[in-house]
Design an enzyme around this catalytic site. Structure first.
Site, PDB file in Angstrom:
ATOM      1  N   GLU A 135       9.040   7.897 -16.407  1.00 47.56           N
ATOM      2  CA  GLU A 135       7.679   8.371 -16.692  1.00 47.56           C
ATOM      3  C   GLU A 135       7.244   7.948 -18.093  1.00 47.56           C
ATOM      4  O   GLU A 135       6.080   7.580 -18.321  1.00 47.56           O
ATOM      5  CB  GLU A 135       7.612   9.891 -16.557  1.00 47.56           C
ATOM      6  CG  GLU A 135       7.786  10.354 -15.120  1.00 47.56           C
ATOM      7  CD  GLU A 135       8.067  11.851 -14.995  1.00 47.56           C
ATOM      8  OE1 GLU A 135       8.038  12.360 -13.889  1.00 47.56           O
ATOM      9  OE2 GLU A 135       8.337  12.496 -16.027  1.00 47.56           O
TER      10      GLU A 135
ATOM     11  N   SER B 238      13.752  21.024 -16.498  1.00 43.60           N
ATOM     12  CA  SER B 238      12.550  21.798 -16.739  1.00 43.60           C
ATOM     13  C   SER B 238      12.950  23.056 -17.508  1.00 43.60           C
ATOM     14  O   SER B 238      14.025  23.607 -17.300  1.00 43.60           O
ATOM     15  CB  SER B 238      11.925  22.180 -15.394  1.00 43.60           C
ATOM     16  OG  SER B 238      11.153  23.354 -15.542  1.00 43.60           O
TER      17      SER B 238
ATOM     18  N   HIS C 283       0.819  -1.219   0.000  1.00 36.50           N
ATOM     19  CA  HIS C 283       0.000   0.000   0.000  1.00 36.50           C
ATOM     20  C   HIS C 283       0.854   1.271   0.000  1.00 36.50           C
ATOM     21  O   HIS C 283       0.441   2.307   0.513  1.00 36.50           O
ATOM     22  CB  HIS C 283      -0.950   0.054   1.205  1.00 36.50           C
ATOM     23  CG  HIS C 283      -1.750  -1.197   1.395  1.00 36.50           C
ATOM     24  ND1 HIS C 283      -3.024  -1.358   0.883  1.00 36.50           N
ATOM     25  CD2 HIS C 283      -1.438  -2.378   2.002  1.00 36.50           C
ATOM     26  CE1 HIS C 283      -3.473  -2.560   1.195  1.00 36.50           C
ATOM     27  NE2 HIS C 283      -2.528  -3.208   1.862  1.00 36.50           N
TER      28      HIS C 283
ATOM     29  N   LYS D 128      15.378  21.608 -11.428  1.00 38.09           N
ATOM     30  CA  LYS D 128      14.707  20.326 -11.633  1.00 38.09           C
ATOM     31  C   LYS D 128      15.533  19.309 -12.399  1.00 38.09           C
ATOM     32  O   LYS D 128      16.193  19.618 -13.367  1.00 38.09           O
ATOM     33  CB  LYS D 128      13.403  20.557 -12.411  1.00 38.09           C
ATOM     34  CG  LYS D 128      12.378  21.331 -11.611  1.00 38.09           C
ATOM     35  CD  LYS D 128      11.591  20.429 -10.703  1.00 38.09           C
ATOM     36  CE  LYS D 128      10.653  19.623 -11.536  1.00 38.09           C
ATOM     37  NZ  LYS D 128       9.527  19.111 -10.844  1.00 38.09           N
TER      38      LYS D 128
END
Ligand code: ARG
Length: 450
Positions: A293, A280, A159, A286
Site C-alpha cells: 500500500e 491493526s 478488467h 488483521k
C-alpha cells in the site's frame, strides 16, 4: 543596521528580515549537495590554476581545505550555522575561516548560478546510477522468482476478471522487461544530460577564460554546455529525471496493487512476510499488506514532485530566478522515495509465500473459452462464428448452473480443454507457453550479464 556578514551584502543598507530569512534560506535542504559542491569547486579551482588566476600553491591550500570540510561533514561534524544561506555559501565561509581570505578566491569567475546548475546535474547523474543499481537488484529477484516457479499456473486477468490461464512466471517476467526499459530510460538520460555548466557564470559567461573542457572532464562530464543562458536557466534535466522516477514508481504501484488484491482472503494467492506487513491497533486478526500500500501511495508522491517541478519552471523568466531554488527538494525526495520503494518491493517479493494451490483452485473453466473457440476455428469455423457459438455455450452453462466444459454438447473436446493445454498452445514469442517462457528467461540472463 548595515549587514556586513552576508557575502553579497556590499550594496545593502539593512539586513534581511527574519521572515525573509526563513523563506529563503535553503541550507537544510541543499546540504544534500555537499559532496558535489566540493567536487565542483575542486575542478573549478584546477581550471583557475590553468588560466593563471590562482597559483598552484594557492590551489593546494584551497583543495586541502575543501577536502577537510567534506571529511569533517562526513564524520557527522556540524560545520554550518544559522547565518549560512545555502550550502554553497556555507562551504565558502567555512573554507575562508580555515585558510583565510584565500578561500574567497575559489568563487572567481563563478556565480552560484552556474555552480548550483553544476552541483545539481552532478547529483542527478550520481543518483541515476544508484537507481540503476537498485533496478538491477530487483530484476535479479524477479528473474529468480520466475525461474524457481516455472510451470506453475494461475489465472491471468483483464478488467480484473479472469481472462486466460498463464504461467505465474510469465506474470513476473512482465515486470522484468518493464524494468529493463526503465534502465534504458535512465541510460538515455545520462547520455543526454552530460554537459558541464561551469564557466557560464551568472548568465553571460565568465570573464576569466579558462579551459572549460578540462574542468568538465575532471567532473566526469562528457562535454560543456554550448550556451551560458541555456546552462543556468533550464531544468529539463530535473523534469526528465522526475518523470523517469515517476514512471518506475507507477509501474511498481500497479504490481503493488495486484499484491494487495492477491493477499486478500478472497484471492489467497499470496502471504506477505510479517516483516512487510503490519497489524491493526484495534482488530487483532488483521495482517495488512502495508508495504504494498505504501509503494502504491509513494507513486502519488513521485508524480506530485514531477508536477511541482513543471509548475515551478513554466513561468520563471530567463535566466536564473530565485524560484529555481525550489528545484532541489522534489528531486531529493523522489530519489529517496524510489530507492526505498525498489528495495522494499524486492525484499517483500523474495520473502513472500506463494499459494500455488489456491491459484489453481481459483481458476475458472471459463478461462478456456478462447481455447474452445480456437479449436472450432481449427476445424474450419470462422473465428467470429466460433466466438459466438462459445459465448452461447457459456450462457447456456450459466443458466444450467454448470461449467461450460461440462456441457454434453462438447464431449470429444472436453478432454483436450485443460489449463495446461491452453498454456502450451501459446509458445509464440512473448506468449505464456513453456518455450516462450524459457526464451524470456534466456533473454533476461543475457541482459543481467551486460
Ligand atoms: N540557493 C540558490 C539556489 O539553489 C543559489 C543561487 C542563488 N543565486 C542567486 N542569484 N541568488 O538556487
Amino acid at each position: 543596521m548595515k549587514s556586513k556578514n552576508k557575502m553579497w551584502s556590499g550594496r545593502f543598507e539593512s539586513a534581511m528580515a527574519k521572515s525573509m530569512i526563513d523563506l529563503s534560506f535553503s541550507l537544510d535542504i541543499d546540504k544534500e549537495l555537499l559532496e558535489e559542491d566540493i567536487q565542483g569547486s575542486l575542478a573549478h579551482g584546477k581550471g583557475l590554476v590553468e588560466a593563471g588566476v590562482i597559483s598552484k600553491k594557492e590551489y593546494a591550500k584551497i583543495a586541502a581545505g575543501l577536502q577537510s570540510i567534506l571529511a569533517a561533514a562526513n564524520k557527522g561534524k556540524n560545520l554550518w550555522n544559522k547565518g549560512d544561506e545555502d550550502i554553497h555559501m556555507a562551504v565558502e565561509r567555512v573554507l575562508t575561516e580555515k585558510i583565510g581570505s584565500l578561500g574567497k578566491k575559489i568563487h572567481t569567475g563563478r556565480s552560484r548560478n552556474d555552480q548550483v546548475a553544476t552541483d545539481f546535474k552532478l547529483y542527478m547523474r550520481h543518483k541515476a546510477i544508484d537507481v540503476l543499481g537498485r533496478i538491477l537488484e530487483l530484476q535479479k529477484i524477479v528473474y529468480e522468482l520466475a525461474k524457481k516457479h516455472k510451470g506453475r499456473l494461475m489465472p491471468g486477468y483483464t478488467h480484473l476478471q479472469q481472462a486466460q490461464p498463464i504461467q505465474f512466471s510469465h506474470y513476473w517476467m512482465s515486470l522484468f522487461f518493464a524494468l529493463e526499459r526503465d534502465k534504458k530510460r535512465l541510460s538515455n538520460f545520462l547520455a543526454l544530460h552530460n554537459e558541464c555548466p561551469l564557466g557560464s557564470g551568472a548568465m553571460a559567461g565568465s570573464a576569466f577564460s579558462y579551459n572549460r573542457k578540462t574542468v568538465a572532464k575532471e567532473l566526469g562530464f562528457g562535454g560543456i554546455s554550448a550556451n551560458s543562458i541555456d546552462a543556468v536557466s533550464h531544468r529539463d534535466m530535473a523534469l526528465e529525471f522526475l518523470s523517469d522516477l515517476s514512471i518506475i514508481g507507477s509501474a511498481l504501484s500497479r504490481y503493488a496493487e495486484d499484491m494487495v488484491i492477491w493477499s486478500t482472503s478472497e484471492f489467497g494467492f499470496l502471504t506477505l512476510h510479517d516483516k512487510f506487513s503490519s497489524g491493526s491497533s484495534m482488530m487483532p486478526q488483521k495482517k495488512n499488506p502495508d508495504s504494498m500500500e505504501l509503494i502504491r501511495g509513494k507513486a502519488g508522491r513521485l508524480i506530485g514532485n514531477f508536477t511541482a517541478m513543471f509548475t515551478l519552471v513554466k513561468g520563471a523568466p530567463l535566466t536564473y530566478s530565485r524560484d529555481l531554488q525550489e528545484d532541489k527538494l522534489p528531486v531529493f525526495d523522489s530519489v529517496k522515495t524510489i530507492l526505498a520503494c525498489l528495495q522494499v518491493f524486492g525484499e517483500a517479493l523474495e520473502s513472500a509465500a506463494w499459494n500455488f494451490e489456491n491459484m489453481e483452485k481459483k481458476m475458472l473453466p471459463a478461462l478456456l473459452a478462447t481455447d474452445l473457440a480456437d479449436l472450432l476455428v481449427e476445424s474450419g469455423t470462422p473465428f467470429r462464428d466460433a466466438h459466438h457459438i462459445v459465448g452461447n455455450l457459456v450462457g447456456i452453462a450459466a443458466k444450467r448452473g454448470v461449467n461450460f466444459t461440462e456441457l454434453p454438447e462438447l464431449p470429444q473436446l472436453r478432454k483436450k480443454l485443460t489449463f495446461a493445454y491452453s498454456v502450451s498452445r501459446r509458445d509464440i514469442e512473448g506468449g505464456t507457453g513453456k518455450k516462450s517462457l524459457d526464451a524470456q528467461l534466456k533473454k533476461a540472463e543475457k541482459l543481467l550479464l551486460m
